[in-house]
Structure formats: C-alpha cells, structure tokens
Design a protein around this motif. Structure first.
Motif, PDB file in Angstrom:
ATOM      1  N   ALA A  25      -2.485  -8.018   4.050  1.00 17.51           N
ATOM      2  CA  ALA A  25      -2.492  -6.612   4.481  1.00 17.51           C
ATOM      3  C   ALA A  25      -3.116  -5.691   3.428  1.00 17.51           C
ATOM      4  CB  ALA A  25      -1.065  -6.151   4.763  1.00 17.51           C
ATOM      5  N   ILE A  26      -3.398  -6.237   2.239  1.00 19.04           N
ATOM      6  CA  ILE A  26      -3.888  -5.409   1.141  1.00 19.04           C
ATOM      7  C   ILE A  26      -5.379  -5.661   0.928  1.00 19.04           C
ATOM      8  CG2 ILE A  26      -3.566  -4.825  -1.320  1.00 19.04           C
ATOM      9  CD1 ILE A  26      -0.991  -4.421   0.326  1.00 19.04           C
ATOM     10  N   ALA A  27      -6.149  -4.552   0.886  1.00 16.02           N
ATOM     11  CA  ALA A  27      -7.596  -4.701   0.714  1.00 16.02           C
ATOM     12  C   ALA A  27      -7.974  -4.779  -0.767  1.00 16.02           C
ATOM     13  CB  ALA A  27      -8.318  -3.535   1.373  1.00 16.02           C
ATOM     14  N   ARG A  28      -7.243  -4.052  -1.629  1.00 17.98           N
ATOM     15  CA  ARG A  28      -7.668  -3.979  -3.021  1.00 17.98           C
ATOM     16  C   ARG A  28      -6.515  -3.599  -3.947  1.00 17.98           C
ATOM     17  NH1 ARG A  28     -13.046  -1.050  -5.388  1.00 17.98           N
ATOM     18  NH2 ARG A  28     -12.659  -1.934  -7.429  1.00 17.98           N
ATOM     19  N   VAL A  29      -6.486  -4.203  -5.124  1.00 26.20           N
ATOM     20  CA  VAL A  29      -5.446  -3.876  -6.108  1.00 26.20           C
ATOM     21  C   VAL A  29      -6.125  -3.462  -7.420  1.00 26.20           C
ATOM     22  CG1 VAL A  29      -3.444  -4.728  -7.407  1.00 26.20           C
ATOM     23  CG2 VAL A  29      -3.889  -5.598  -5.103  1.00 26.20           C
ATOM     24  N   TYR A  30      -5.635  -2.375  -8.019  1.00 25.79           N
ATOM     25  CA  TYR A  30      -6.142  -1.914  -9.312  1.00 25.79           C
ATOM     26  C   TYR A  30      -5.046  -2.111 -10.351  1.00 25.79           C
ATOM     27  CZ  TYR A  30      -9.439   0.640  -6.314  1.00 25.79           C
ATOM     28  OH  TYR A  30     -10.381   0.984  -5.384  1.00 25.79           O
ATOM     29  N   TYR A  31      -5.225  -3.072 -11.233  1.00 26.02           N
ATOM     30  CA  TYR A  31      -4.247  -3.312 -12.306  1.00 26.02           C
ATOM     31  C   TYR A  31      -4.996  -3.937 -13.482  1.00 26.02           C
ATOM     32  CZ  TYR A  31      -0.019  -4.778 -14.758  1.00 26.02           C
ATOM     33  OH  TYR A  31       0.957  -4.936 -15.701  1.00 26.02           O
ATOM     34  N   PRO A  32      -4.921  -3.324 -14.658  1.00 24.86           N
ATOM     35  CA  PRO A  32      -5.744  -3.821 -15.771  1.00 24.86           C
ATOM     36  C   PRO A  32      -5.378  -5.238 -16.217  1.00 24.86           C
ATOM     37  CG  PRO A  32      -4.357  -1.949 -16.468  1.00 24.86           C
ATOM     38  CD  PRO A  32      -4.202  -2.085 -14.991  1.00 24.86           C
ATOM     39  N   GLY A  33      -4.229  -5.718 -15.782  1.00 24.43           N
ATOM     40  CA  GLY A  33      -3.819  -7.080 -16.122  1.00 24.43           C
ATOM     41  C   GLY A  33      -4.450  -8.135 -15.231  1.00 24.43           C
ATOM     42  N   GLY A  78       3.332  -0.510 -16.427  1.00 21.59           N
ATOM     43  CA  GLY A  78       4.123  -0.610 -15.205  1.00 21.59           C
ATOM     44  C   GLY A  78       3.523   0.106 -14.013  1.00 21.59           C
ATOM     45  N   MET A  79       2.237   0.506 -14.122  1.00 20.42           N
ATOM     46  CA  MET A  79       1.592   1.252 -13.038  1.00 20.42           C
ATOM     47  C   MET A  79       0.504   0.403 -12.404  1.00 20.42           C
ATOM     48  SD  MET A  79       3.024   4.225 -13.281  1.00 20.42           S
ATOM     49  CE  MET A  79       1.955   4.982 -12.063  1.00 20.42           C
ATOM     50  N   LEU A  80       0.387   0.480 -11.084  1.00 18.73           N
ATOM     51  CA  LEU A  80      -0.760  -0.134 -10.411  1.00 18.73           C
ATOM     52  C   LEU A  80      -1.106   0.720  -9.200  1.00 18.73           C
ATOM     53  CD1 LEU A  80       0.202  -1.751  -7.586  1.00 18.73           C
ATOM     54  CD2 LEU A  80       1.139  -3.326  -9.244  1.00 18.73           C
ATOM     55  N   SER A  81      -2.297   0.530  -8.649  1.00 23.63           N
ATOM     56  CA  SER A  81      -2.677   1.199  -7.411  1.00 23.63           C
ATOM     57  C   SER A  81      -3.220   0.156  -6.451  1.00 23.63           C
ATOM     58  CB  SER A  81      -3.723   2.283  -7.667  1.00 23.63           C
ATOM     59  OG  SER A  81      -3.139   3.356  -8.395  1.00 23.63           O
ATOM     60  N   PHE A  82      -3.140   0.451  -5.156  1.00 23.50           N
ATOM     61  CA  PHE A  82      -3.679  -0.494  -4.175  1.00 23.50           C
ATOM     62  C   PHE A  82      -4.096   0.231  -2.907  1.00 23.50           C
ATOM     63  CE2 PHE A  82      -0.156  -0.804  -1.117  1.00 23.50           C
ATOM     64  CZ  PHE A  82       0.927  -0.348  -1.861  1.00 23.50           C
ATOM     65  N   GLU A  83      -4.901  -0.473  -2.114  1.00 24.47           N
ATOM     66  CA  GLU A  83      -5.313   0.058  -0.810  1.00 24.47           C
ATOM     67  C   GLU A  83      -4.934  -0.950   0.257  1.00 24.47           C
ATOM     68  OE1 GLU A  83      -9.516   0.712  -1.091  1.00 24.47           O
ATOM     69  OE2 GLU A  83      -9.197   2.206  -2.664  1.00 24.47           O
ATOM     70  N   PHE A  84      -4.370  -0.456   1.345  1.00 27.36           N
ATOM     71  CA  PHE A  84      -4.082  -1.314   2.486  1.00 27.36           C
ATOM     72  C   PHE A  84      -5.357  -1.637   3.246  1.00 27.36           C
ATOM     73  CE2 PHE A  84       0.430   0.219   2.491  1.00 27.36           C
ATOM     74  CZ  PHE A  84       1.005  -1.044   2.434  1.00 27.36           C
ATOM     75  N   ASP A  85      -5.297  -2.690   4.009  1.00 30.22           N
ATOM     76  CA  ASP A  85      -6.314  -2.950   5.008  1.00 30.22           C
ATOM     77  C   ASP A  85      -6.271  -1.769   5.996  1.00 30.22           C
ATOM     78  OD1 ASP A  85      -7.928  -5.351   6.334  1.00 30.22           O
ATOM     79  OD2 ASP A  85      -6.821  -4.290   7.916  1.00 30.22           O
TER      80      ASP A  85
END
Ligand SMILES: *Cc1c(COP(=O)(O)O)cnc(C)c1O
Length: 386
Positions: free
Chosen positions: A268-276, A295-302
């Motif tokens: 269901a997730i199109a993209r994840v932004y996490y420096p790790g 402890g922060m991340l960002s993401f985009e759904f499909d």
C-alpha cells in the motif's frame, strides 16, 4: 573523565540538595537574588539562575561544546543566535529546506533589519558556495531536514565556513544530540527546539543554543536584551525530561528503523523517506555523520489509498502536529507545516499532497504496525472490488 550519554543525561550539571539531601536538583524559583558580596548578579533574564546554569551544563556536555544557553522556545534560540551574528548590511546563506518558522523569520523580518539572505538551490558544496558574497557572515543548515529527511554534509559546511571566515550554524533538532554532534564535525553554533526530543513528552516549549564560550558570550549579550529566557519551573522540568533522552531516542531510532523497513515492503506504500534506508539518496553521508538515523520518517501511500480516511481510522497513532514525543504522531505536511506554500512551491520541494510525516514514539513496534494494518483494512485497502 569521559562519561557515557545516559550518565550525562541523568547527572551532568545536577544541583546538590545540601539542606535535605534529596536525590534530584532542587528548584529555585526566585527572581530576586542578593547583589552585595556575590560573584554574579543573578536574574532569570540573564540566563544565570541556578537551574538555568545547571541545565546549560548538561546541554553543553550533550553537544560536546564549552557552553550553552536555554531559551523560552526553539524560535527564541534561532532568532537570538542569528541576530547575534548578523547586523545591517550583512548577508546569510541558508539551506533551501528549513523549518517553517525559521524560513518565516528570515523572509518576513530580515528586510526590516537590513539583513540580506540567500537560499541554496541544493545541498552540495557548490550550492552553498555559489551563494556566498563579500558581506556573508553566517552559513545555516538543518539536517535531517523536515519533512523529506534530506541530509546536509556538516563537515563540508564547517570547512566552507572556515575558508570564508563565516559562523556556521546548524539546527540539530531532528537528530537530537543522541544521534549527531555537529560540534565534532566542525560546526560553531548548534541550535535545538527543546520542544521536540529534549523535552520529549509534548508538554514543554523551549529552545537551546550550544557553542564555544566566545560565541555564547555574544549570543548572551543580545539574548539578555531580547528577553527570550525560559522560566525556572520549565527549566527544571526540562532537566527531568532529559534524564531519559538517551533511552527514549534510542527506542525511537529503533522503532523508526523497523517501521521504515516494514513500510518499504508494504504494497500500500509507494515511497518511504528515511536516511537509514540504503536507497535514500543521502544514506552515505548520514552513515558518516550520524550514530543512528533518528525517529522521524516520511512516506507516501499508493494513490488507491484514501489517506484522509486512513488517518481517521488510526486508534493508537495520533494525527497531530509537532513531533518527537514518546507517543507516535503522524501529519500531512501539505496541510500543516507547508500549508502556506503554493502547490507549485511544494512540488518544487518534492512535497506531494500524499506525503505523511511519521514521528515514532516508544510504543511497542507490533502495536504500531497493527494500528496501520487495521486502519488500512478499515479504508478497504486490499479488498477485491470485482
Ligand atoms: C519545532 C522546530 C523549531 C522551532 O521550535 P519551537 O520550540 O516551536 O519554537 C525549530 N527548528 C526545528 C527543526 C523544529 O522542528
């Protein structure tokens, strides 16, 4: 003796209770102190009450600097630090992706002060160097940035500052001193919104600046006139909060790392932004300058997922503003922190309307994942429609 981070968090700077031998720092709320036969005239606005000085010692130890000052908000720290080194006719180079409040301070106020500014186009050395002018005095960065978690190479910023004789400043709020110490990478002035990880319980508004004695002296001499100090009761609460900073942030790092991997694999997730994550464009620099990825991340759904409805169906993760508390929170940058930008400006920064910023708390990972799964189910994702 060199102490570990959790020992610094718990003990450094603590005040002794000589009267009753209590285990924690006593709280001195006085705004009035003797002036005869004293080495220092104390007053809360001079940043020198016993509790303010105790907390400053802890903060300086955490950021590995000589000195620190505690402020009434992150923006009081940012504005006082900037204005201490910028006068009429001076120029500052700032990185393009900045906390919204800092951006607003610069674009709404600096013109009245006669201070010139430029934002970089990207985050490379060339991008910063191109903007430096004859009258540039300060170079300002923020890493990881909000909300896409881009990483700025802090050694590069420090080197550039020394080459051009500039003061380098970094907003270290997102990393916290647990994951990154800009001073050890050659940065002069380190700024925190203590409202975030340092406070960590979403109940304190505060800020901090850490730097050499000489730089702090200059920030102090403006700060006492601007009047942005923090009241002693909140100083004392912040000292208490920081005792658990190390263990909180390590738990948040771990949750974010695991959540990033879970989301990355989720259909269901199109993209994840996490420096790790290895595919993050700045992963290599993050590995070089951070001890963990935060402890922060960002993401985009499909696009097939109804995001507004998803947020309504969360039971544990709170859709709310701000970040870094022990409770997990999630928000849409397009509707909150970046709502004042035009759609085009957001697109230029890579912030889509589907982007969600996720601040991981210290809950059990399995419960966080279950919450996401049940909310996705509730919005009908994954259910065959034909
Ligand atoms: C929140 C925040 C600030 C401002 O702090 P306040 O405590 O809200 O004044 C500055 N920088 C960053 C990166 C922040 O997240």
């Amino acid at each position: 003796m060199k102490k570990g981070i959790n020992t610094i968090c718990t003990h450094t700077g603590e005040l002794k209770d000589d009267t009753f031998k209590g285990a924690v720092s006593p709280l001195y709320m006085s705004t009035s102190y003797a002036y005869e036969e004293v080495s220092e005239k104390r007053y809360p606005r001079y940043f020198n009450t016993p509790n303010q000085q105790a907390l400053s010692k802890k903060l300086a130890a955490l950021e590995k600097t000589e000195a620190a000052l505690v402020f009434g908000s992150g923006m009081a720290a940012v504005s006082t630090a900037l204005l201490a080194f910028l006068s009429k006719g001076d120029h500052i180079v700032l990185q393009k992706t900045l906390y919204g409040g800092t951006f607003n301070l610069v674009v709404e106020e600096f013109e009245h002060f006669g201070i010139e500014y430029s934002f970089t186009k990207g985050l490379s050395r060339e991008d910063f160097e191109k903007e430096i002018r004859e009258n540039t005095r300060v170079i300002y960065a923020e890493t990881p940035s909000n909300p896409l978690l881009t990483i700025t190479d802090l050694r590069m910023v420090g080197v550039l500052a020394r080459e051009y004789n500039l003061v380098s400043m970094v907003d270290n709020t997102f990393a916290s001193p647990v994951n990154q110490n800009p001073a050890t990478l050659g940065i002069d002035v380190i700024i925190h919104s203590a409202t975030k990880y340092l406070g960590g319980h979403s109940d304190i508004l505060a800020g901090a600046v850490c730097a050499s004695e000489a730089h702090i002296e200059r920030i102090f001499s403006l700060g006492k006139n601007l009047g942005g100090s923090l009241s002693d009761y909140t100083v004392w609460l912040l000292e208490r909060s920081i005792k658990t900073l190390g263990i909180r942030v390590k738990a948040q790092n771990k949750n974010a790392r695991k959540m990033a991997r879970f989301l990355e694999k989720h259909p269901a997730i199109a993209r994840v932004y996490y420096p790790g994550l290895k595919h993050h464009p700045d992963h290599r620099i993050a590995c070089e300058q951070m001890s963990d990825f935060g402890g922060m991340l960002s993401f985009e759904f499909d696009p097939s997922v109804d995001q507004v409805s998803f947020l309504k169906h969360l039971k544990l993760i709170k859709p709310s503003m701000s970040l870094a508390g022990v409770e997990s929170t999630i928000l849409s940058p397009a509707k909150t922190s970046h709502a004042l930008l035009s759609e085009q400006e957001r697109a230029d920064q890579g912030i889509s309307d589907r982007l969600l910023r996720f601040s991981l708390g210290i809950e059990d990972k399995s419960d966080l994942i279950e919450d996401i799964e049940q909310a996705l189910q509730a919005v009908g994702w994954g259910v065959e429609v034909n």
